[in-house]
Design a protein around this motif. Structure first.
Motif, mmCIF file in Angstrom:
data_model
loop_
_atom_site.group_PDB
_atom_site.id
_atom_site.type_symbol
_atom_site.label_atom_id
_atom_site.label_comp_id
_atom_site.label_asym_id
_atom_site.label_seq_id
_atom_site.Cartn_x
_atom_site.Cartn_y
_atom_site.Cartn_z
ATOM 1 N N TRP A 393 0.835 -1.202 0.000
ATOM 2 C CA TRP A 393 0.000 0.000 0.000
ATOM 3 C C TRP A 393 0.866 1.245 0.000
ATOM 4 C CZ3 TRP A 393 -5.452 -0.685 0.445
ATOM 5 C CH2 TRP A 393 -5.859 -1.975 0.769
ATOM 6 N N SER A 394 0.321 2.313 -0.572
ATOM 7 C CA SER A 394 0.907 3.646 -0.501
ATOM 8 C C SER A 394 -0.123 4.579 0.107
ATOM 9 C CB SER A 394 1.309 4.146 -1.895
ATOM 10 O OG SER A 394 1.678 5.516 -1.851
ATOM 11 N N ILE A 395 0.336 5.534 0.912
ATOM 12 C CA ILE A 395 -0.610 6.436 1.566
ATOM 13 C C ILE A 395 -1.294 7.368 0.574
ATOM 14 C CG2 ILE A 395 0.681 6.361 3.721
ATOM 15 C CD1 ILE A 395 1.758 9.126 3.056
ATOM 16 N N SER A 396 -0.817 7.399 -0.669
ATOM 17 C CA SER A 396 -1.416 8.264 -1.681
ATOM 18 C C SER A 396 -2.510 7.567 -2.482
ATOM 19 C CB SER A 396 -0.338 8.776 -2.637
ATOM 20 O OG SER A 396 0.313 7.705 -3.283
ATOM 21 N N LYS A 397 -2.753 6.261 -2.234
ATOM 22 C CA LYS A 397 -3.780 5.518 -2.966
ATOM 23 C C LYS A 397 -4.632 4.716 -1.980
ATOM 24 C CE LYS A 397 -1.214 5.056 -7.298
ATOM 25 N NZ LYS A 397 -2.160 5.920 -8.051
ATOM 26 N N LYS A 398 -5.924 4.618 -2.287
ATOM 27 C CA LYS A 398 -6.840 3.901 -1.407
ATOM 28 C C LYS A 398 -6.838 2.406 -1.659
ATOM 29 C CE LYS A 398 -10.034 7.756 -0.654
ATOM 30 N NZ LYS A 398 -11.454 8.201 -0.753
ATOM 31 N N LYS A 399 -6.385 1.979 -2.823
ATOM 32 C CA LYS A 399 -6.317 0.567 -3.165
ATOM 33 C C LYS A 399 -4.859 0.119 -3.189
ATOM 34 C CE LYS A 399 -10.650 -0.507 -3.635
ATOM 35 N NZ LYS A 399 -11.277 -1.546 -2.767
#
Length: 577
Positions: A393-399
């Motif tokens: 996961w990346s904090i810039s994407k919800k998926k």
């Protein structure tokens, strides 16, 4: 490695008189402090940024230099402190590395880039490819306890907790001395440590009978589910199904304070990196923040709400934030404590909505819980689920950026007569093979190393790809069940009398902890896995023939090839992230 870029100014600077002027915006790297691992770090970290744009020196250094540097400007002060820091870094580079035949300026530049990268909270170390898991040694150690539910390390000690309300402190073995004297020009080598069990230092067990008679009893009355150790080696914290959070003295394991603020079992603990700020997760769907900085009686800070189901795991790094997973609500949440806000990341999905090549639609559809979480840096983290997948996961994407399905393989399907009570069972109604859950997940902070565990008889080593968008396999610690040997024999879980035979992690890997050996991990990685006959949160999964204890893996580093004055195995730090 601490530096004047990373120590908060509030710890070193003098107290200033209150002012009515608008304070300047806080520099981002002030939260990204780094633990002091060596005594000589203090000399390097002897300054920090002040509000006037300069740097504050330590109190003892200020007293002797006030009169000497009374007339210097802020720019001259910054230049003087930067020069001092650079000189100390040069000394450490010369001591910590064998610089014969290597361009010393390259090592110095790499070291400075690493310091800035950690201050920004980015992955800056690519060391997974330098590890040799196939050469790792192993040692099983255990006492007369029930299933080991969690493990924490603070070198050279390891702390294990068990379902029989026991906390045990172990001293891990040291690496052997160098083969060559330090006066020779040959590169010193390290040998794998002998297969010697750690020494049991202290042990403390809760007593329900005493708790019934004494209301002020400072001990656990139920199963201990999690443990965490502070980086300064002062405190060991445990949480259990009895809703108790107990802070112990790390030296003697004596209880210092008992908190009962949670209304259900405490399932996860995490210290903020480099501090004594503690985050706790609980089945009461809350996350609580604690401060252990001022010593006993310690302090409760605040409660964070948001999860719709039990919070079963938590992770934190240097910034004042943490990441949690909420089991059946299928969400991971990033809590920004200072901003009093949260980011929600939703797992699961459907076959119709997901068409990406790197995501298995069936894996998403089966994701009914998210059980494990670990942070790589301040922007990337990984989660493990009951459907056997590891998600990036990346904090810039919800998926998720990437989903690795069925990381630990599948359980063999039940025989028709075992799955059905009928004399002639219908084969179509027999359940197919099910993926093994991700029961343990751990990362080496600010690096590309990821470790996962299940009940397939091994701990698996993964790495973050160079583009930071995928998870790639590196190796296996141990050997999975049912693997064919060179002679064609299929080995199963059992006792091994021959050291040359493949060795298995007998049981469910309930937790993993790790730390680096030597100067900046030059001597490899030490991995401690908590193993039990059953899952840490219940008895719905038991392993036949499993062991209750822990396993120590010593992973050496591969020998580097140095040619033409450059080390080809090292890579420059990626500052852009």
């Amino acid at each position: 490695m601490s530096s004047f870029f990373t120590i908060p100014g509030a710890q070193k600077k003098r107290k200033r008189a209150p002012t009515t002027e608008n304070p300047k915006k806080e520099t981002p790297w002030l939260h990204c402090q780094r633990p002091r691992k060596e005594r000589d770090d203090e000399s390097i970290s002897g300054s920090s940024e002040s509000e006037d744009g300069g740097f504050d020196e330590p109190e003892d250094a200020q007293e002797g230099s006030d009169s000497e540097n009374e007339g210097e400007t802020a720019a001259e002060k910054r230049l003087r402190l930067a020069s001092r820091y650079l000189e100390n870094v040069k000394e450490q580079v010369e001591v910590g590395f064998n610089a014969e035949g290597v361009d010393r300026e390259i090592l110095l530049e790499r070291r400075l880039r690493e310091d800035v990268a950690e201050a920004k909270g980015k992955v800056y170390r690519t060391i997974a490819g330098e590890l040799a898991p196939e050469k790792a040694s192993h040692t099983l150690f255990r006492g007369n306890n029930l299933a080991t539910t969690s493990v924490a390390t603070c070198a050279p000690f390891a702390y294990t907790v068990h379902k029989d309300r026991t906390l045990v402190k172990w001293r891990l073995q040291d690496l052997p001395a160098n083969q060559f004297p330090q006066t020779t020009k040959k590169k010193p080598k390290k040998q794998a440590p002998p297969r010697r069990q750690p020494d049991k230092v202290h042990s403390r067990q809760g007593d329900r009978a005493k708790a019934a008679k004494n209301k002020n009893y400072q001990g656990h009355t139920g199963e201990i589910l999690c443990v965490a150790a502070s980086e300064d080696g002062q405190y060991v914290v445990t949480g259990g199904s009895d809703r108790r959070l107990i802070i112990h003295d790390a030296k003697t394991l004596k209880p210092l304070r008992v908190f009962t603020h949670h209304r259900d079992a405490v399932t996860g603990l995490a210290f903020r990196r480099g501090t004594n700020q503690l985050y706790t997760a609980s089945k009461d769907r809350t996350v609580k923040v604690w401060s252990l900085d001022d010593g006993p009686p310690f302090a409760y800070v605040e409660t964070l709400y948001g999860h719709a189901d039990e919070v079963v795991d938590i992770a934190a790094l240097a910034q004042e934030r943490c990441v949690t997973v909420g089991a059946r609500d299928r969400t991971a949440r990033l809590w920004k404590v200072v901003e009093e806000s949260q980011l929600v990341f939703r797992g699961g999905g459907s076959e119709k909505k997901t068409k990406a090549d790197h995501i298995n639609p069936k894996s998403l559809a089966l994701e009914n819980t998210m059980d494990r979480v670990a942070m790589l840096d301040d922007e990337l983290f990984v989660t493990g689920s009951q459907n056997g997948s590891i998600s990036l996961w990346s904090i810039s994407k919800k998926k998720p950026l990437f989903i690795l399905p069925h990381a630990h393989g599948f359980e063999p399907p039940l025989k028709p007569e075992e799955a059905s009570a009928e004399k002639i069972p219908d084969l179509k109604q027999v359940s197919p093979e099910q993926p093994r859950w991700i029961t343990a997940l751990r990362t080496l902070p600010y690096s590309d190393v990821i470790l996962s565990g299940s009940w397939d008889g091994c701990v698996r080593l993964w790495r973050l790809s160079e583009d930071k968008r995928q998870i790639e396999p590196v190796g296996v610690l141990g050997q999975p069940f049912g693997v064919e040997s060179e002679e064609g024999e299929v080995r199963v879980n059992g006792n091994h009398s021959d050291e040359n035979e493949p060795w298995f992690v007998k049981g469910v890997v309930n937790d993993i902890s790790l730390f680096e050996r030597g100067h900046r991990g030059a001597d490899g990685l030490c991995v401690v896995a908590a193993v039990g006959k059953e899952h840490r949160l219940g008895r719905w999964k038991t392993v036949k023939g499993g062991k209750n204890g822990a396993v120590v893996f010593e992973i050496p580093r591969r020998e580097k090839e140095v040619a033409n004055g450059d080390d080809s195995s090292n890579k420059d730090v990626d500052m852009e992230g």
